[in-house]
Design a protein around this motif. Sequence first.
Motif, PDB file in Angstrom:
ATOM      1  N   GLY A 118       1.742 -22.602   3.981  1.00  0.00           N
ATOM      2  CA  GLY A 118       2.653 -22.560   2.852  1.00  0.00           C
ATOM      3  C   GLY A 118       3.415 -21.258   2.732  1.00  0.00           C
ATOM      4  O   GLY A 118       4.225 -21.087   1.812  1.00  0.00           O
ATOM      5  N   PHE A 119       3.200 -20.325   3.670  1.00  0.00           N
ATOM      6  CA  PHE A 119       3.820 -19.002   3.569  1.00  0.00           C
ATOM      7  C   PHE A 119       5.343 -19.057   3.604  1.00  0.00           C
ATOM      8  O   PHE A 119       6.019 -18.332   2.868  1.00  0.00           O
ATOM      9  CB  PHE A 119       3.328 -18.099   4.707  1.00  0.00           C
ATOM     10  CG  PHE A 119       1.921 -17.600   4.537  1.00  0.00           C
ATOM     11  CD1 PHE A 119       1.205 -17.840   3.382  1.00  0.00           C
ATOM     12  CD2 PHE A 119       1.309 -16.877   5.559  1.00  0.00           C
ATOM     13  CE1 PHE A 119      -0.092 -17.376   3.231  1.00  0.00           C
ATOM     14  CE2 PHE A 119       0.023 -16.402   5.411  1.00  0.00           C
ATOM     15  CZ  PHE A 119      -0.688 -16.649   4.252  1.00  0.00           C
ATOM     16  N   ALA A 120       5.894 -19.909   4.470  1.00  0.00           N
ATOM     17  CA  ALA A 120       7.349 -19.912   4.665  1.00  0.00           C
ATOM     18  C   ALA A 120       8.102 -20.272   3.389  1.00  0.00           C
ATOM     19  O   ALA A 120       9.213 -19.797   3.158  1.00  0.00           O
ATOM     20  CB  ALA A 120       7.724 -20.871   5.793  1.00  0.00           C
ATOM     21  N   ALA A 121       7.495 -21.102   2.545  1.00  0.00           N
ATOM     22  CA  ALA A 121       8.184 -21.560   1.333  1.00  0.00           C
ATOM     23  C   ALA A 121       7.801 -20.747   0.098  1.00  0.00           C
ATOM     24  O   ALA A 121       8.287 -21.030  -0.993  1.00  0.00           O
ATOM     25  CB  ALA A 121       7.862 -23.034   1.090  1.00  0.00           C
ATOM     26  N   HIS A 122       6.956 -19.744   0.275  1.00  0.00           N
ATOM     27  CA  HIS A 122       6.454 -19.000  -0.871  1.00  0.00           C
ATOM     28  C   HIS A 122       7.256 -17.715  -1.072  1.00  0.00           C
ATOM     29  O   HIS A 122       7.673 -17.073  -0.113  1.00  0.00           O
ATOM     30  CB  HIS A 122       4.984 -18.658  -0.669  1.00  0.00           C
ATOM     31  CG  HIS A 122       4.243 -18.343  -1.935  1.00  0.00           C
ATOM     32  ND1 HIS A 122       4.295 -17.110  -2.554  1.00  0.00           N
ATOM     33  CD2 HIS A 122       3.452 -19.109  -2.710  1.00  0.00           C
ATOM     34  CE1 HIS A 122       3.553 -17.136  -3.651  1.00  0.00           C
ATOM     35  NE2 HIS A 122       3.029 -18.339  -3.770  1.00  0.00           N
ATOM     36  N   GLY A 123       7.440 -17.338  -2.324  1.00  0.00           N
ATOM     37  CA  GLY A 123       8.138 -16.105  -2.649  1.00  0.00           C
ATOM     38  C   GLY A 123       7.221 -14.899  -2.599  1.00  0.00           C
ATOM     39  O   GLY A 123       6.077 -14.988  -2.129  1.00  0.00           O
ATOM     40  N   PRO A 124       7.682 -13.744  -3.131  1.00  0.00           N
ATOM     41  CA  PRO A 124       6.917 -12.505  -3.027  1.00  0.00           C
ATOM     42  C   PRO A 124       5.812 -12.349  -4.072  1.00  0.00           C
ATOM     43  O   PRO A 124       5.079 -11.366  -4.049  1.00  0.00           O
ATOM     44  CB  PRO A 124       7.998 -11.434  -3.232  1.00  0.00           C
ATOM     45  CG  PRO A 124       9.010 -12.090  -4.114  1.00  0.00           C
ATOM     46  CD  PRO A 124       9.029 -13.533  -3.699  1.00  0.00           C
ATOM     47  N   LEU A 131      -1.790 -23.469  -4.462  1.00  0.00           N
ATOM     48  CA  LEU A 131      -0.530 -23.322  -3.725  1.00  0.00           C
ATOM     49  C   LEU A 131       0.030 -24.698  -3.366  1.00  0.00           C
ATOM     50  O   LEU A 131      -0.676 -25.521  -2.769  1.00  0.00           O
ATOM     51  CB  LEU A 131      -0.801 -22.525  -2.451  1.00  0.00           C
ATOM     52  CG  LEU A 131       0.346 -22.341  -1.471  1.00  0.00           C
ATOM     53  CD1 LEU A 131       1.373 -21.376  -2.034  1.00  0.00           C
ATOM     54  CD2 LEU A 131      -0.185 -21.829  -0.132  1.00  0.00           C
ATOM     55  N   PRO A 132       1.285 -24.991  -3.699  1.00  0.00           N
ATOM     56  CA  PRO A 132       1.865 -26.274  -3.302  1.00  0.00           C
ATOM     57  C   PRO A 132       1.999 -26.358  -1.779  1.00  0.00           C
ATOM     58  O   PRO A 132       2.509 -25.440  -1.144  1.00  0.00           O
ATOM     59  CB  PRO A 132       3.242 -26.272  -3.980  1.00  0.00           C
ATOM     60  CG  PRO A 132       3.174 -25.217  -5.028  1.00  0.00           C
ATOM     61  CD  PRO A 132       2.216 -24.189  -4.522  1.00  0.00           C
ATOM     62  N   LEU A 133       1.536 -27.449  -1.217  1.00  0.00           N
ATOM     63  CA  LEU A 133       1.629 -27.663   0.221  1.00  0.00           C
ATOM     64  C   LEU A 133       2.106 -29.090   0.483  1.00  0.00           C
ATOM     65  O   LEU A 133       1.557 -30.047  -0.089  1.00  0.00           O
ATOM     66  CB  LEU A 133       0.266 -27.464   0.904  1.00  0.00           C
ATOM     67  CG  LEU A 133      -0.317 -26.061   0.934  1.00  0.00           C
ATOM     68  CD1 LEU A 133      -1.738 -26.088   1.504  1.00  0.00           C
ATOM     69  CD2 LEU A 133       0.557 -25.134   1.759  1.00  0.00           C
ATOM     70  N   HIS A 134       3.108 -29.235   1.346  1.00  0.00           N
ATOM     71  CA  HIS A 134       3.500 -30.562   1.798  1.00  0.00           C
ATOM     72  C   HIS A 134       2.461 -31.065   2.796  1.00  0.00           C
ATOM     73  O   HIS A 134       2.140 -30.365   3.767  1.00  0.00           O
ATOM     74  CB  HIS A 134       4.875 -30.514   2.453  1.00  0.00           C
ATOM     75  CG  HIS A 134       5.987 -30.231   1.500  1.00  0.00           C
ATOM     76  ND1 HIS A 134       6.406 -28.946   1.197  1.00  0.00           N
ATOM     77  CD2 HIS A 134       6.770 -31.061   0.749  1.00  0.00           C
ATOM     78  CE1 HIS A 134       7.404 -28.997   0.321  1.00  0.00           C
ATOM     79  NE2 HIS A 134       7.635 -30.264   0.031  1.00  0.00           N
ATOM     80  N   PRO A 285       3.724 -13.739   3.002  1.00  0.00           N
ATOM     81  CA  PRO A 285       4.767 -13.219   2.107  1.00  0.00           C
ATOM     82  C   PRO A 285       4.227 -12.357   0.970  1.00  0.00           C
ATOM     83  O   PRO A 285       5.007 -11.654   0.307  1.00  0.00           O
ATOM     84  CB  PRO A 285       5.396 -14.498   1.543  1.00  0.00           C
ATOM     85  CG  PRO A 285       4.258 -15.476   1.519  1.00  0.00           C
ATOM     86  CD  PRO A 285       3.418 -15.150   2.737  1.00  0.00           C
ATOM     87  N   ALA A 286       2.914 -12.414   0.713  1.00  0.00           N
ATOM     88  CA  ALA A 286       2.326 -11.677  -0.408  1.00  0.00           C
ATOM     89  C   ALA A 286       0.818 -11.713  -0.273  1.00  0.00           C
ATOM     90  O   ALA A 286       0.269 -12.565   0.435  1.00  0.00           O
ATOM     91  CB  ALA A 286       2.750 -12.300  -1.741  1.00  0.00           C
ATOM     92  N   PRO A 287       0.113 -10.808  -0.955  1.00  0.00           N
ATOM     93  CA  PRO A 287      -1.347 -10.916  -0.999  1.00  0.00           C
ATOM     94  C   PRO A 287      -1.761 -12.124  -1.849  1.00  0.00           C
ATOM     95  O   PRO A 287      -0.961 -12.675  -2.611  1.00  0.00           O
ATOM     96  CB  PRO A 287      -1.799  -9.605  -1.653  1.00  0.00           C
ATOM     97  CG  PRO A 287      -0.589  -8.740  -1.719  1.00  0.00           C
ATOM     98  CD  PRO A 287       0.602  -9.643  -1.695  1.00  0.00           C
TER      99      PRO A 287
END
Length: 324
Positions: A118-124, A131-134, A285-287
Amino acid sequence: MTVLVLGAGLIGGLTAQLLAQRGDKVVLADVRDGAAPDGVLRVRCDVTDEPTLKTLMQNHGVRDVVHTAAWLSTAIRQDPLKGIGVNIMGTAHVLECARTLGLRRVVLASSTTVTYTGFAAHGPQPIEEDLPLHVISERPASIYAACKLAGEHLAQLYHDLYGVDAVSLRYAAVLGDLGNITSVPGRLLQTLAHAGQSGRVVQLDDPFLVWGGREEFVDARDCARANVCALDALNPLQRVYHIADGQWHSLGDFVAAVQRLYPALKVTWPDKLTTGFAGFPQQRPAPSDHRRAQSELGFVCAHGLQDSIAHWAALAPAPTHIRP
């Protein structure tokens, strides 16, 4: 009443030690014979053998379970069917025993790798547990992560359908046993520590041991403490928690921490790294957000990166081949 710790690896052993030190009756179970901490009874048991696991719990009056028995990514790649059996069916057996025997609580060891896709679609912003995951395009990127996510879902369903009190802990990348060749952080720290001890220049060219961006780590000692906190928590409403300290580190940060122990250590790695930790395609993208672990479990990490590296590097097995 007894606490059963399944899996006598580093985290399982440390958890059993903490429980015994505070006066709990502890049984540590593993598929192999071996040593146990003072005050801990070690027995043989395979989590894929549900009748034997259930009998063990009955014979020892088990009330609580900490389930750390698992195959890690490297081992699963070599024998996926057996690894899936241990990681998924083993977890299902633990939950089923908890249901039929009416155990008080089960704590399951999970992993932050379930969030990686899910990292690619997540903000900072800090990465939340929910976490939303497709389910197709952002499916788990490894069999290990798929097993851990399946374990979390089974635990939640056993709670929803049968009232089993199960809590899942998503450990960040665990720093600990340098003798465990299936642990990516352990392999990296062992490689750097051996080079520092023997005065060699080390070139990091294994794609699993380098990463772009930053990654979060957690000390195995903190994982054990988190397990105990999860056993003791009065009202773990969320039931899935990140076990991390809110810090994240580049490969350069990691190498610099080792160089503080071995100032002469020389390390090179590729200039441009586009992948994330352990060869995953996306960079973090973030901790992870760890606030619910603090508020609901009463857990806060005690060991930062430098402390962890210093502690575990000092325990590193000596290099078998030393070259000038």
